[in-house]
Write an enzyme that holds these catalytic residues in place. Structure first.
Site, PDB file in Angstrom:
ATOM      1  N   GLY A  16       1.792   4.899   3.415  1.00 41.64           N
ATOM      2  CA  GLY A  16       2.747   4.006   2.753  1.00 41.64           C
ATOM      3  C   GLY A  16       3.631   4.747   1.768  1.00 41.64           C
ATOM      4  O   GLY A  16       4.827   4.460   1.644  1.00 41.64           O
ATOM      5  N   SER A  75      -3.751   0.912  14.120  1.00 45.63           N
ATOM      6  CA  SER A  75      -4.490   2.178  14.279  1.00 45.63           C
ATOM      7  C   SER A  75      -5.026   2.315  15.696  1.00 45.63           C
ATOM      8  O   SER A  75      -5.347   1.315  16.350  1.00 45.63           O
ATOM      9  CB  SER A  75      -5.666   2.179  13.301  1.00 45.63           C
ATOM     10  OG  SER A  75      -6.472   3.300  13.513  1.00 45.63           O
ATOM     11  N   GLY A  86       0.800  -1.227   0.000  1.00 49.74           N
ATOM     12  CA  GLY A  86       0.000   0.000   0.000  1.00 49.74           C
ATOM     13  C   GLY A  86       0.828   1.269   0.000  1.00 49.74           C
ATOM     14  O   GLY A  86       0.515   2.218   0.725  1.00 49.74           O
ATOM     15  N   ALA A  87       1.878   1.298  -0.826  1.00 47.22           N
ATOM     16  CA  ALA A  87       2.756   2.482  -0.852  1.00 47.22           C
ATOM     17  C   ALA A  87       2.322   3.499  -1.910  1.00 47.22           C
ATOM     18  O   ALA A  87       2.980   4.513  -2.081  1.00 47.22           O
ATOM     19  CB  ALA A  87       4.196   2.057  -1.089  1.00 47.22           C
ATOM     20  N   TYR A 113     -13.802  -1.462  10.975  1.00 44.16           N
ATOM     21  CA  TYR A 113     -12.381  -1.098  10.903  1.00 44.16           C
ATOM     22  C   TYR A 113     -11.690  -1.513  12.213  1.00 44.16           C
ATOM     23  O   TYR A 113     -10.617  -2.120  12.197  1.00 44.16           O
ATOM     24  CB  TYR A 113     -12.306   0.413  10.683  1.00 44.16           C
ATOM     25  CG  TYR A 113     -10.922   0.995  10.553  1.00 44.16           C
ATOM     26  CD1 TYR A 113     -10.196   0.858   9.375  1.00 44.16           C
ATOM     27  CD2 TYR A 113     -10.344   1.724  11.596  1.00 44.16           C
ATOM     28  CE1 TYR A 113      -8.935   1.429   9.240  1.00 44.16           C
ATOM     29  CE2 TYR A 113      -9.087   2.291  11.471  1.00 44.16           C
ATOM     30  CZ  TYR A 113      -8.384   2.147  10.287  1.00 44.16           C
ATOM     31  OH  TYR A 113      -7.137   2.708  10.156  1.00 44.16           O
ATOM     32  N   GLY A 155      -0.778   7.989   0.638  1.00 45.91           N
ATOM     33  CA  GLY A 155      -0.804   8.280   2.075  1.00 45.91           C
ATOM     34  C   GLY A 155       0.397   7.857   2.889  1.00 45.91           C
ATOM     35  O   GLY A 155       1.555   8.182   2.575  1.00 45.91           O
TER      36      GLY A 155
END
Ligand SMILES: NC(=O)c1ccc[n+]([C@@H]2O[C@H](COP(=O)([O-])OP(=O)(O)OC[C@H]3O[C@@H](n4cnc5c(N)ncnc54)[C@H](OP(=O)(O)O)[C@@H]3O)[C@@H](O)[C@H]2O)c1
Length: 307
Positions: free
Chosen positions: A16, A138, A10-11, A164, A14
């Site tokens: 990442g 998170s 996930g780079a 989440y 954001g």
């Protein structure tokens, strides 16, 4: 990080993106695991041009566990040594959406995919020790929401923050389990909350949510550069070399919510995560965790013991 081989998921956006940039700036060789080939290719070119480090791309949609298996196979074939694995890819949905495998999407992407990728790369990480694993978690784990009898929210009304939260609680509980299993191996695993930062998370949702995020909460969010710096510190700092099984709020060691410290629940989450990601231990009950396990097996497949 000069020459260190780092895998980051996930780079392309954001947190990442900032972490990848910081790692490349520090001289790391990066393997970007991404679902979007075009975005990943652009990032690859930008990072190569700016920092002159080797950058490779491996494609995988984390909503498909078969993609995660294939990505792990590609990585194991091409990289005899891995120094750092950063599981960062994540999603927040305001509505319940099931994956093709019939498992709730947020739980799949945020927890099951990162669990599976880590498990499949674990032997390689141990052979490469010292090595580090970072789970981008998170403060949202504090919302709770994890019910092992209803992973798919069949019996409860789906609430985005709790969906989440459930994924992040499950991930945290497996961090403690894995830290124990890795004790003495030279491989560490920690979780990090990357700050409340301006990223695209949640922007896949309906217009109302997108407006709420852009116009009501955007101004209190911080620059995601702080996330990249924190992840870099946890991945690179010599003083972090032997720290394992901790939850960091950016770089501050913090106590997670009590429900995320329940070790007996953690052992059940571990077993469930193995079963739902296709490890052979799967029990042949018809319905497990509120999901039809035979459906999962048929679609995800069973991972051979060589993995
Ligand atoms: N932003 C915050 O304030 C905050 C706070 C706490 C925790 N976090 C955590 O930080 C991590 C990164 O989130 P972010 O805020 O940076 O969000 P973001 O900007 O939306 O980035 C999410 C990344 O994950 C990738 N991704 C999403 N779904 C995927 C899938 N099905 N398969 C593969 N990759 C997928 C995205 O790919 P695409 O570019 O293709 O969309 C993107 O690269 C998440 O784990 C999130 O829970 C963020």
């Amino acid at each position: 990080m000069d020459g260190q081989v780092c895998i980051i998921t996930g780079a392309t956006s954001g947190v990442g993106y900032q972490a990848a940039k910081r790692l490349a700036q520090g001289g790391a060789q990066l393997i970007l695991v991404s679902r979007n080939g075009e975005k990943a290719a652009r990032l690859q070119e930008d990072l190569k041009r700016e920092f002159g480090v080797p950058i490779d791309v491996v494609l995988a949609d984390f909503a498909r566990l078969t993609d995660v298996q294939a990505a792990a196979r590609t990585i194991l074939t091409n990289y005899p040594h891995i120094d750092v694995l950063i599981n960062n890819a994540g999603v927040h949905n305001t509505h319940r959406i099931l994956t093709e495998s019939g498992i709730e999407t947020v739980f799949t992407v945020n927890h099951l995919a990162s669990f599976l990728l880590t498990r499949l790369l674990l032997n390689r990480l141990m052979e490469s020790a010292p090595a580090r694993i970072l789970q981008v978690n998170s403060q949202g784990h504090r919302f709770g929401g994890l019910d092992l009898d209803d992973i798919n929210w069949e019996r409860r009304r789906y609430k985005g923050l709790q969906g989440y939260g459930a994924s992040k609680v499950a991930q945290l509980l497996t961090v403690w389990e894995l830290a124990d299993r890795l004790n003495g191996s030279g491989v560490t695993i920690n979780a990090v909350h990357p700050g409340e930062v301006k990223t695209n998370i949640g922007m896949n949702n309906e217009l109302f949510y997108r407006l709420y995020k852009r116009y009501l909460i955007w101004w209190i969010l911080k620059d995601p550069e702080i996330s990249g710096n924190a992840i870099y510190y946890l991945a690179a700092a010599p003083e972090m070399a032997e720290v394992s099984g901790r939850f960091f709020n950016l770089t501050i060691d913090e106590k997670p919510a009590a429900h995320a410290l329940d070790r007996s629940l953690g052992k059940r989450v571990w077993k469930m995560s193995e079963e739902l990601t296709g490890f052979p231990a799967a029990e042949s009950k018809n319905a497990l965790y509120g999901i039809n396990i035979e459906t999962i097996r048929a679609r995800v497949g069973i991972i051979g013991s060589d993995c």
